[in-house]
Design an enzyme around this catalytic site. Sequence first.
Site, PDB file in Angstrom:
ATOM      1  N   HIS A 205      14.350  32.411  40.178  1.00  0.00           N
ATOM      2  CA  HIS A 205      14.754  33.790  40.757  1.00  0.00           C
ATOM      3  C   HIS A 205      13.620  34.591  41.369  1.00  0.00           C
ATOM      4  CE1 HIS A 205      18.112  33.246  37.110  1.00  0.00           C
ATOM      5  NE2 HIS A 205      18.640  33.092  38.142  1.00  0.00           N
TER       6      HIS A 205
ATOM      7  N   LYS B 253      32.716  36.546  30.618  1.00  0.00           N
ATOM      8  CA  LYS B 253      31.587  35.547  30.600  1.00  0.00           C
ATOM      9  C   LYS B 253      30.571  36.157  29.551  1.00  0.00           C
ATOM     10  CE  LYS B 253      28.395  33.026  33.109  1.00  0.00           C
ATOM     11  NZ  LYS B 253      27.475  32.680  34.387  1.00  0.00           N
TER      12      LYS B 253
ATOM     13  N   ARG C 276      18.800  24.953  44.557  1.00  0.00           N
ATOM     14  CA  ARG C 276      17.741  24.207  43.938  1.00  0.00           C
ATOM     15  C   ARG C 276      17.934  22.722  44.465  1.00  0.00           C
ATOM     16  NH1 ARG C 276      19.564  26.386  38.213  1.00  0.00           N
ATOM     17  NH2 ARG C 276      21.495  26.011  39.277  1.00  0.00           N
TER      18      ARG C 276
ATOM     19  N   SER D 248      18.602  29.435  33.850  1.00  0.00           N
ATOM     20  CA  SER D 248      18.685  30.290  32.825  1.00  0.00           C
ATOM     21  C   SER D 248      19.212  29.395  31.697  1.00  0.00           C
ATOM     22  CB  SER D 248      19.738  31.489  33.050  1.00  0.00           C
ATOM     23  OG  SER D 248      18.930  32.033  34.174  1.00  0.00           O
TER      24      SER D 248
HETATM   25  O1  PNS Z   1      24.070  33.334  38.692  1.00  0.00           O
HETATM   26  P1  PNS Z   1      25.450  33.111  38.934  1.00  0.00           P
HETATM   27  O2  PNS Z   1      26.237  33.119  37.576  1.00  0.00           O
HETATM   28  O3  PNS Z   1      25.342  31.857  39.541  1.00  0.00           O
HETATM   29  O4  PNS Z   1      25.992  34.233  39.918  1.00  0.00           O
HETATM   30  C1  PNS Z   1      27.388  33.957  40.324  1.00  0.00           C
HETATM   31  C2  PNS Z   1      27.900  35.304  41.112  1.00  0.00           C
HETATM   32  C3  PNS Z   1      27.457  36.528  40.276  1.00  0.00           C
HETATM   33  C4  PNS Z   1      27.030  35.427  42.357  1.00  0.00           C
HETATM   34  C5  PNS Z   1      29.343  35.149  41.237  1.00  0.00           C
HETATM   35  O5  PNS Z   1      30.028  34.659  40.139  1.00  0.00           O
HETATM   36  C6  PNS Z   1      30.104  36.423  41.928  1.00  0.00           C
HETATM   37  O6  PNS Z   1      29.701  37.175  42.631  1.00  0.00           O
HETATM   38  N1  PNS Z   1      31.008  36.968  40.848  1.00  0.00           N
HETATM   39  C7  PNS Z   1      31.687  38.213  41.340  1.00  0.00           C
HETATM   40  C8  PNS Z   1      33.156  37.956  41.627  1.00  0.00           C
HETATM   41  C9  PNS Z   1      33.704  37.488  42.849  1.00  0.00           C
HETATM   42  O7  PNS Z   1      33.105  38.051  43.734  1.00  0.00           O
HETATM   43  N2  PNS Z   1      34.078  36.267  42.904  1.00  0.00           N
HETATM   44  C10 PNS Z   1      34.816  35.771  43.980  1.00  0.00           C
HETATM   45  C11 PNS Z   1      33.410  34.697  44.676  1.00  0.00           C
HETATM   46  S1  PNS Z   1      33.519  33.067  43.955  1.00  0.00           S
END
Ligand code: PNS
Length: 160
Positions: free
Chosen positions: A16, A40, A89, A127
Amino acid sequence: MKIVYPGSFDPITYGHLDVIRRCSMKFDEVVVAVLENNNKKTLFSLAERKSLIEESVEELENVKVDTFSGLLVDYVAQNQFDFVIRGLRSVSDFEYEFQMALVNHQLDAFTETLFMVTSSRHSYLSSSIVKEVASFDGNVDLMVPSHVSMALKNKFQKGE
Ligand code: PNS
């Protein structure tokens, strides 16, 4: 330009940080946005994840850390970000990231996603891997900054 780098960051890793540092050199303002997601289960609380990132980026003047809940597109619209940045990645990341970018664009056509390819030396990092190694008291010094490594040790020693 002002961009947002959203994620769970449970916890932040050198992968990150590689994306954050490189974005900070290309964009005027970078906001690292930590998702508050009550559905989560995370190892670190929202406040802990935010504070671990803040300590990691304190020398980067144009990087701020924030939290958000709900839809990313709403947060992007409220804060008028020019782009959402996500790290890639490997090819296996692409399918999910592609889907997420398309959904976000469909929800709000003004939300544009850019992908930054993570440096190859960090491409194995996640992570989840860091937590797995740390849970067995393995050495994560090459994966996360020292204050994150300490925080992981404290968590797993307490058996949380
Ligand atoms: O680090 P991550 O868990 O891969 O991040 C995922 C994240 C936070 C970017 C994604 O889950 C997100 O934007 N969640 C907010 C809810 C949302 O907007 N969902 C619709 C798009 S999939």
